[in-house]
Motif scaffolding. Structure first.
Motif, PDB file in Angstrom:
ATOM      1  N   SER A 119       1.231  -1.291   0.221  1.00  0.00           N
ATOM      2  CA  SER A 119      -0.146  -0.453   0.064  1.00  0.00           C
ATOM      3  C   SER A 119       1.079   1.638   0.172  1.00  0.00           C
ATOM      4  N   ALA A 167      -3.213  -1.078  -2.029  1.00  0.00           N
ATOM      5  CA  ALA A 167      -3.482  -0.471  -3.246  1.00  0.00           C
ATOM      6  C   ALA A 167      -1.865   0.294  -3.736  1.00  0.00           C
ATOM      7  N   GLN A 187      -5.628  -6.354  -8.036  1.00  0.00           N
ATOM      8  CA  GLN A 187      -5.269  -5.357  -6.991  1.00  0.00           C
ATOM      9  C   GLN A 187      -6.078  -4.470  -7.374  1.00  0.00           C
ATOM     10  N   ASN A 188      -5.902  -3.812  -6.822  1.00  0.00           N
ATOM     11  CA  ASN A 188      -6.030  -2.092  -6.505  1.00  0.00           C
ATOM     12  C   ASN A 188      -5.474  -1.339  -7.394  1.00  0.00           C
ATOM     13  N   SER A 240      -3.926   2.397  -9.891  1.00  0.00           N
ATOM     14  CA  SER A 240      -3.704   3.444 -10.735  1.00  0.00           C
ATOM     15  C   SER A 240      -2.648   3.288 -11.442  1.00  0.00           C
ATOM     16  N   GLY A 259      -4.627   7.245  -7.235  1.00  0.00           N
ATOM     17  CA  GLY A 259      -4.289   5.991  -5.925  1.00  0.00           C
ATOM     18  C   GLY A 259      -3.655   6.888  -4.481  1.00  0.00           C
ATOM     19  N   LYS A 291      -4.649   5.491  -0.328  1.00  0.00           N
ATOM     20  CA  LYS A 291      -5.356   4.442   0.550  1.00  0.00           C
ATOM     21  C   LYS A 291      -6.396   5.088   1.774  1.00  0.00           C
ATOM     22  N   GLY A 294      -8.458   5.182  -8.891  1.00  0.00           N
ATOM     23  CA  GLY A 294      -7.975   4.225  -7.992  1.00  0.00           C
ATOM     24  C   GLY A 294      -7.729   4.481  -6.452  1.00  0.00           C
ATOM     25  N   GLY A 295      -7.271   3.729  -5.830  1.00  0.00           N
ATOM     26  CA  GLY A 295      -7.289   3.282  -5.155  1.00  0.00           C
ATOM     27  C   GLY A 295      -8.299   2.316  -3.687  1.00  0.00           C
ATOM     28  N   THR A 296      -8.297   2.430  -2.476  1.00  0.00           N
ATOM     29  CA  THR A 296      -8.625   1.455  -1.293  1.00  0.00           C
ATOM     30  C   THR A 296      -8.909   2.339  -0.383  1.00  0.00           C
ATOM     31  N   CYS A 306     -13.003   3.343  -7.383  1.00  0.00           N
ATOM     32  CA  CYS A 306     -11.838   2.874  -5.714  1.00  0.00           C
ATOM     33  C   CYS A 306     -12.947   1.457  -5.676  1.00  0.00           C
TER      34      CYS A 306
END
Length: 668
Positions: free
Chosen positions: A224, A248, A269-270, A272, A567, A569, A589-591, A615
């Protein structure tokens, strides 16, 4: 200007954090004639051993003296210590120009480098070359152990299976050559948590047929906050492979060519991904696994075969925009069927576009993107000032405020710190003469007076200047806490915040509107003042690449500005992104590593503003409130909400994807 000219790195001779591997005790040969493997493995063991020793020593102390422990949740839990409260001095492995021959994987060998969860503690593992073109780590040709099927790396940052404590690892400004006749070789297996970076790195196969398994790989659980930027991969079966379903990774400006299976493979996977340039007959991008959530933008995929699609999508979720392809049968094929027959992907969403109001457009915001400024590295030693030369002690107890001020006031464009813990007890202004503040991964301690100065930044950017200011390379742990922010932006000067890791202090706010901010790989939270936004952008233009705020509410507040994120988290149950006062926020993108509990605030809040988000969520804690509001939007006095249960699942459990949410309230 070549890469080596643009990014040549020479540190001040007196920088104690820098370990030149060509000097004693390692004496590595930079001519490419003698094997450096044993010396470099020893250097890595020496790098991580202090973390093991510090962990054992500090864990034992706090178990025996529980009342002396300062009550900081993250470092020590009821069953033992998780993180080291007081980090040992940071060290960076520096490779001057030359070729360094190796015959085995460069990886630490200590097997007792673990916390109470049995997680590895590979922190602050730093490789830095003098330049991408001039520094080469080369695997010997036809090396035993790198045969087909071995999938064996030349450099491996992660020596174990999983961890949540691999902070601030980095590989920068060098080339990894897997040699010839090594079909099982991987150039670099990278890993980091919360913050970590790979920049200006080439991974190449010098085999006549491009033999090699993979150029760059992230394959362990929990990666991450990783920013991979400006990398080149030439040859191999697969250029870049990112796998595992948790947390991510962000990639930007990735160049791949000459692969035999695919350019980039993202599995579960997550991710970007912006600025992929692929020159390949095989598919440039392959996305597999139902858990995958990928934001893919601003890319050029060239040299394709008419028998292949440019992008292959399996069961996962893909958002793609502004992707040009050339020579392929189609731009995108999903589950064997042509999805985008044209050569260009203008904007594509593989699943439902989520809205709460009737929209003029169901397209993403597509905000303007600016690149992070390249601030020249000061290779002239006379351009650096060391705070210790002005009286700073760095023992965590002595007040170093005035010494740091004196170094900054010296007029030198770059200021750096020796390893240590620097106690600061008042605000330090950063003038127009300063261009680079490099902490060299030292630690900070907040004095009692500073801790009580709520609503100020410990470092204050006070003067406008035509040149950007970069603040970089900070690793601040438990003593750096209080009501203060790390940075107060009190001018319109362009500011870059890069490779900053802070466990207990809010990161940024601005008291003057209208400036530009660039963020690369930055983590912070403030458990002692959870009501403070970790990042508070008021009327600013912000471009953030891998940003990781945690534990506060809200974690990021965009108050009337423009915020673009590649991206991220977030963590815990606070609002991740709050946009108000006509702001514009785009998340690619991201988590959301979220603990959902009864009464938790909405995760994404859009109040009379423009927001688009791609995301996913992941599982930091079990979900106990499936009616949780994931998105709240207010427009002209009307509030509407989307619940967790209304989003597409990433798998058969509770984790969900946000393939694209768009809300266009406010000025258009």
């Amino acid at each position: 200007m070549s890469n080596s000219e643009r990014h040549e790195i020479r540190f001040p001779a007196g920088a104690e954090a820098v370990v030149d591997v060509t000097k004693a005790p390692y004496n590595c040969d930079p001519t490419g004639k003698e094997d450096c493997t044993a010396a470099l493995v020893q250097a890595l063991d020496d790098l991580v051993r202090p973390w093991r020793d510090a962990f054992e020593r500090q864990d034992a102390f706090f178990r025996e003296n529980p009342f002396e422990y300062e009550g900081l949740f993250e470092a020590r839990k009821s069953h033992g210590m998780i993180f080291v409260p007081v980090p040992p001095p940071a060290r960076l492995l520096y490779f001057p120009h030359g070729t360094y021959l190796v015959s085995d994987t460069l990886r630490y060998t200590l097997r007792d480098l673990q916390n109470c969860n049995r997680f590895e503690l590979p922190q602050l593992i730093q490789f830095r070359g003098q330049s991408e073109e001039g520094t080469v780590i080369k695997l010997a040709d036809r090396c035993p152990g790198f045969e087909a099927g071995t999938q064996r790396p030349v450099i491996d940052i992660m020596g174990g299976i999983s961890t949540n404590a691999a902070f601030q690892n980095s590989v920068e400004d060098l080339t990894i050559d897997v040699g010839s006749g090594n079909p099982g070789a991987i150039g670099l297996v990278f890993f980091a948590n919360n913050t970590g970076a790979v920049r200006h790195v080439t991974m190449r196969s010098s085999d006549p047929d491009g033999a090699g398994h993979c150029g760059f790989s992230i394959r362990n659980r929990n990666a991450s906050g990783v920013l991979v930027r400006d990398i080149t991969v030439r040859g191999f079966d697969c250029g870049v492979r990112i796998e595992h379903d948790r947390l991510a990774v962000g990639l930007e400006h990735v160049r791949v060519s000459g692969q035999r299976c695919c350019g980039v493979h993202i599995d579960r996977q997550n991710v970007s991904l912006r600025g992929l340039v692929s020159e390949n007959a095989v598919p440039a991008l392959k996305v597999t696994g139902r858990e995958a959530v990928v934001a893919f933008v601003d890319s050029q995929l060239q040299g394709g075969s008419p028998a292949e699609p440019a992008v292959v999508l399996g069961e996962g979720h893909l958002f793609a925009r502004n992707v040009e392809t050339e020579g392929y049968s189609c731009a995108l094929r999903r589950l064997g069927a042509t999805e985008v027959p044209e050569a260009r992907i203008d904007e594509y969403v593989s699943s439902t576009v989520l809205t709460l109001f009737a929209e003029e457009s169901r397209r993403s915001l597509n905000l303007p993107v600016e690149e992070t400024p390249e601030i020249p590295w000061p290779n002239d030693p006379g351009q650096w000032a060391c705070v210790n030369d002005f009286g700073a002690v760095g023992d965590g107890e002595t007040d170093d405020t005035e010494a740091i001020r004196a170094a900054i006031a010296s007029g030198q464009p770059a200021v750096y710190f020796q390893p240590g813990i620097y106690r600061i007890d008042d605000v330090i202004d950063l003038p127009a003469s300063l261009r680079r503040l490099n902490f060299m991964k030292c630690d900070l301690a907040a004095g009692d007076r500073l801790r009580l100065r709520h609503g100020v930044g410990a470092f204050r950017v006070t003067e406008d200047a035509p040149d950007p200011l970069i603040i970089e390379d900070l690793f601040a742990m438990e003593k750096w806490r209080g009501g203060q922010y790390f940075v107060e932006h009190a001018s319109r000067r362009t500011l870059v915040l890069s490779d900053i890791h802070m466990h207990f202090c809010a990161g940024y706010f601005n008291s003057v509107e209208g400036g530009k901010v660039f963020i690369e790989s930055m983590f912070c939270m403030n458990q002692f003042r959870p009501e403070l936004p970790v990042f508070h952008f008021k009327g600013q233009s912000v471009w953030a690449r891998q940003i990781n705020p945690e534990r506060n509410n809200p974690e990021i507040l965009n108050d009337g500005g423009m915020l673009w994120i590649l991206g991220f988290k977030t963590e815990m149950h606070g609002t991740a992104f709050r946009t108000e006062r006509g702001g514009r926020t785009e998340v690619l993108g991201g988590t959301i590593n979220q603990c959902v509990a009864e009464g938790a605030p909405p995760t994404i809040v859009n109040h009379d503003s423009q927001v688009s988000v791609v995301c996913s969520t992941t599982d930091w804690r079990p979900i106990t409130a499936r009616g949780h509001i994931l998105i709240e939007e207010r427009r002209d006095g009307t509030t509407r909400r989307l619940k967790w249960s209304e989003f597409p699942r990433r798998h058969d459990g509770d984790l969900v994807a946000i393939p694209l949410y768009i809300g266009r309230a406010g000025p258009r």
